[in-house]
Scaffold this motif. Structure first.
Motif, PDB file in Angstrom:
ATOM      1  N   ASP A 169      91.759 -93.592 127.439  1.00 50.91           N
ATOM      2  CA  ASP A 169      92.895 -94.438 127.761  1.00 50.91           C
ATOM      3  C   ASP A 169      92.198 -95.853 128.466  1.00 50.91           C
ATOM      4  N   ARG A 170      91.005 -95.931 128.353  1.00 53.03           N
ATOM      5  CA  ARG A 170      90.505 -96.858 129.478  1.00 53.03           C
ATOM      6  C   ARG A 170      89.057 -97.428 128.895  1.00 53.03           C
ATOM      7  N   LEU A 171      88.806 -98.756 129.082  1.00 54.14           N
ATOM      8  CA  LEU A 171      87.551 -99.317 128.672  1.00 54.14           C
ATOM      9  C   LEU A 171      87.174-100.396 129.782  1.00 54.14           C
ATOM     10  N   ARG A 172      86.037-100.285 130.347  1.00 59.03           N
ATOM     11  CA  ARG A 172      85.821-101.415 131.385  1.00 59.03           C
ATOM     12  C   ARG A 172      84.436-101.777 131.125  1.00 59.03           C
ATOM     13  N   PHE A 173      84.382-103.328 130.771  1.00 59.65           N
ATOM     14  CA  PHE A 173      83.098-103.897 130.500  1.00 59.65           C
ATOM     15  C   PHE A 173      82.683-104.785 131.965  1.00 59.65           C
ATOM     16  N   VAL A 174      81.377-104.777 132.078  1.00 59.17           N
ATOM     17  CA  VAL A 174      80.889-105.623 133.156  1.00 59.17           C
ATOM     18  C   VAL A 174      79.857-106.730 132.556  1.00 59.17           C
ATOM     19  N   GLY A 175      80.129-108.043 132.963  1.00 61.47           N
ATOM     20  CA  GLY A 175      79.356-108.901 132.469  1.00 61.47           C
ATOM     21  C   GLY A 175      78.775-109.967 133.660  1.00 61.47           C
ATOM     22  N   GLU A 176      77.393-110.351 133.495  1.00 62.12           N
ATOM     23  CA  GLU A 176      77.048-111.197 134.688  1.00 62.12           C
ATOM     24  C   GLU A 176      75.992-111.995 134.213  1.00 62.12           C
ATOM     25  N   ASN A 177      76.162-113.098 134.861  1.00 62.63           N
ATOM     26  CA  ASN A 177      75.058-114.176 134.750  1.00 62.63           C
ATOM     27  C   ASN A 177      74.744-114.763 136.067  1.00 62.63           C
ATOM     28  N   LYS A 178      74.059-115.772 136.149  1.00 64.23           N
ATOM     29  CA  LYS A 178      73.406-116.213 137.480  1.00 64.23           C
ATOM     30  C   LYS A 178      74.802-116.884 138.160  1.00 64.23           C
ATOM     31  N   THR A 179      76.019-117.337 137.409  1.00 68.86           N
ATOM     32  CA  THR A 179      76.895-117.875 138.296  1.00 68.86           C
ATOM     33  C   THR A 179      78.271-116.923 138.379  1.00 68.86           C
ATOM     34  N   ARG A 205      93.316-100.993 130.127  1.00 65.35           N
ATOM     35  CA  ARG A 205      94.037 -99.535 130.330  1.00 65.35           C
ATOM     36  C   ARG A 205      95.110 -99.485 129.271  1.00 65.35           C
ATOM     37  N   PHE A 206      95.095 -98.467 128.366  1.00 63.03           N
ATOM     38  CA  PHE A 206      96.037 -98.329 127.329  1.00 63.03           C
ATOM     39  C   PHE A 206      96.930 -97.186 127.511  1.00 63.03           C
ATOM     40  N   THR A 207      98.236 -97.481 126.996  1.00 63.84           N
ATOM     41  CA  THR A 207      99.209 -96.385 127.203  1.00 63.84           C
ATOM     42  C   THR A 207     100.075 -96.300 125.530  1.00 63.84           C
ATOM     43  N   PRO A 208     100.018 -95.103 125.327  1.00 58.27           N
ATOM     44  CA  PRO A 208     100.797 -95.211 123.885  1.00 58.27           C
ATOM     45  C   PRO A 208     102.444 -95.531 124.166  1.00 58.27           C
ATOM     46  N   VAL A 209     102.905 -96.375 123.106  1.00 55.82           N
ATOM     47  CA  VAL A 209     104.217 -96.584 123.121  1.00 55.82           C
ATOM     48  C   VAL A 209     105.070 -95.654 122.146  1.00 55.82           C
ATOM     49  N   SER A 210     104.102 -95.518 120.864  1.00 57.51           N
ATOM     50  CA  SER A 210     104.875 -94.777 119.764  1.00 57.51           C
ATOM     51  C   SER A 210     103.569 -94.296 119.131  1.00 57.51           C
ATOM     52  N   ASP A 211     103.838 -93.517 118.043  1.00 59.22           N
ATOM     53  CA  ASP A 211     102.358 -93.022 117.432  1.00 59.22           C
ATOM     54  C   ASP A 211     102.050 -94.357 116.411  1.00 59.22           C
ATOM     55  N   THR A 225     100.874 -99.321 120.754  1.00 60.47           N
ATOM     56  CA  THR A 225     100.033 -99.204 122.294  1.00 60.47           C
ATOM     57  C   THR A 225     100.412-100.432 123.138  1.00 60.47           C
ATOM     58  N   ARG A 226     100.632-100.242 124.456  1.00 61.81           N
ATOM     59  CA  ARG A 226     100.605-101.025 125.542  1.00 61.81           C
ATOM     60  C   ARG A 226      99.236-101.310 126.113  1.00 61.81           C
ATOM     61  N   LEU A 227      98.763-102.302 126.173  1.00 64.43           N
ATOM     62  CA  LEU A 227      97.599-102.729 126.905  1.00 64.43           C
ATOM     63  C   LEU A 227      97.779-103.440 128.053  1.00 64.43           C
ATOM     64  N   VAL A 228      97.191-103.085 129.323  1.00 68.26           N
ATOM     65  CA  VAL A 228      97.114-103.931 130.346  1.00 68.26           C
ATOM     66  C   VAL A 228      95.645-104.399 130.422  1.00 68.26           C
ATOM     67  N   TYR A 229      95.484-105.391 130.344  1.00 66.74           N
ATOM     68  CA  TYR A 229      94.060-106.216 130.688  1.00 66.74           C
ATOM     69  C   TYR A 229      94.069-106.999 131.828  1.00 66.74           C
ATOM     70  N   THR A 230      92.902-106.732 132.496  1.00 65.96           N
ATOM     71  CA  THR A 230      92.435-107.162 133.765  1.00 65.96           C
ATOM     72  C   THR A 230      91.271-107.800 133.581  1.00 65.96           C
ATOM     73  N   ALA A 231      91.183-108.941 134.162  1.00 66.36           N
ATOM     74  CA  ALA A 231      89.795-109.611 133.968  1.00 66.36           C
ATOM     75  C   ALA A 231      89.459-110.282 135.262  1.00 66.36           C
ATOM     76  N   THR A 232      88.471-110.201 136.008  1.00 64.81           N
ATOM     77  CA  THR A 232      88.299-110.305 137.364  1.00 64.81           C
ATOM     78  C   THR A 232      86.856-110.996 137.353  1.00 64.81           C
TER      79      THR A 232
END
Length: 143
Positions: free
Chosen positions: A74-84, A92-98, A101-108
């Protein structure tokens, strides 16, 4: 640091949504800022898989090296990087029905060096980028 959070309704079963989004090459479909995204290694996608993402932000094109840092049912986390910037995309995923899906997308965004000074001026653009992702994601992930 700038953090944005969007909640997105996806009309696809959770397991299928996670399987689709774990392949970051699909960012070309759901992230309007992505110009191209190329897998850098081979084999099954899993933690440690790497991509080169080329994006356009504020009229400039830049490359970011991404890796799948965490993958759970129920979760994926990607990390990206460059010089700046160091980026984290936490999904983060939560099933709503079969079939839904509800996805909570957090970008930092952790800006580095002189780019940190521009952070207050970048907030609106980062919010707009998150809004664009939230708008594109449902149709991109739909079967």
């Amino acid at each position: 640091m700038i953090r944005v959070v969007r909640t997105i309704a996806i009309h696809r079963p959770m397991q299928e949504a996670v399987a689709y989004l774990e392949d970051f090459t699909h960012a070309e479909d759901w992230d309007p800022a992505t110009v191209s995204c190329v897998r850098l290694d081979q084999g099954p996608v899993g933690p440690g898989a790497r991509w080169r993402n080329t994006s356009r932000f504020r009229g400039r094109t830049s490359e970011v090296g991404y890796r799948l840092d965490e993958r759970g049912p129920d979760r994926l986390r990607f990390v990206g990087e460059n010089k700046t910037v160091r980026l984290t995309d936490d999904l983060r995923f939560t099933p709503v029905s079969d079939r839904s899906t509800r996805l909570v997308y957090t970008a930092t965004f952790h800006f580095k060096g002189l780019a940190r000074l521009a952070e207050p001026f970048l907030r609106k653009d980062v919010d707009r980028l998150a809004d664009d992702v939230a708008a594109a994601m449902p149709s991109a992930v739909a079967p």
